[in-house]
Enzyme design. Structure first.
Site, mmCIF file in Angstrom:
data_model
loop_
_atom_site.group_PDB
_atom_site.id
_atom_site.type_symbol
_atom_site.label_atom_id
_atom_site.label_comp_id
_atom_site.label_asym_id
_atom_site.label_seq_id
_atom_site.Cartn_x
_atom_site.Cartn_y
_atom_site.Cartn_z
ATOM 1 N N CYS A 174 24.754 -51.246 -23.552
ATOM 2 C CA CYS A 174 23.910 -52.004 -24.470
ATOM 3 C C CYS A 174 22.957 -51.052 -25.185
ATOM 4 O O CYS A 174 22.611 -49.988 -24.651
ATOM 5 C CB CYS A 174 23.121 -53.039 -23.660
ATOM 6 N N GLY A 175 22.521 -51.420 -26.361
ATOM 7 C CA GLY A 175 21.525 -50.615 -27.067
ATOM 8 C C GLY A 175 20.218 -50.489 -26.301
ATOM 9 O O GLY A 175 19.458 -49.546 -26.511
#
Length: 160
Positions: free
Chosen positions: A36-37
């Site tokens: 995930c970012g």
């Protein structure tokens, strides 16, 4: 009303953990993902854990694959990734669902006890954070964009 002590969850190693073992602590519960970012927040979460764990604080990480399949790994791989990439030492749990009909009971309780903006209950994304006080009650829900370091002042207040 329920408290954190009323719940249990499986650790990454498959052991059943009674969350009553965290009674009396300030606890930050986070749904995590390795692709995930926001994954670099593991670093900030570990820093909070390092700085405050000796004062009655802990972080509990709950991997979740419900948001664009950003946690595809199994528990062993999640454990290796967290340890090798971010040196995570706070408790991590087996993958769970946070929304929908198979949501973990802990998350059903958290979402109701600490609703989001405009009273929404669904967890919107990875790295949503719930801060629990020493009495085992949710105090606040933080959006995934909230950097762990920005939570430190509230943790300090709850630890007093």
């Amino acid at each position: 009303m329920a408290s954190l002590s009323d719940f249990s969850a499986s650790s990454l190693e498959g052991e059943q953990v009674q969350l009553c073992q965290y009674a009396g602590n300030v606890v930050l519960i986070v749904n995590t993902a390795s692709k995930c970012g926001f994954t670099p927040q593991y670093k900030g979460l570990q820093e909070l854990y390092r700085d405050y764990s000796g004062k009655g604080f802990t972080v509990l990480g709950f991997p979740c694959n419900q948001f664009l399949a950003q946690e595809p790994a199994d528990e062993a791989e999640i454990s290796r990734f967290c340890a090798s990439t971010y040196k995570v030492t706070f408790p991590m749990f087996a993958k769970i669902e946070v929304n929908g009909p198979h949501a973990h009971p802990l998350y059903n309780w958290l979402k109701t006890a600490a609703p989001g903006i405009a009273g929404t209950t669904a967890v919107k994304w990875n790295f949503t954070k719930f801060l629990i006080d020493r009495q085992g009650k949710p105090v606040v829900r933080y959006a995934p964009t909230m950097a762990p370091s920005n939570i430190a002042p509230t943790i300090e207040r709850l630890l007093r």
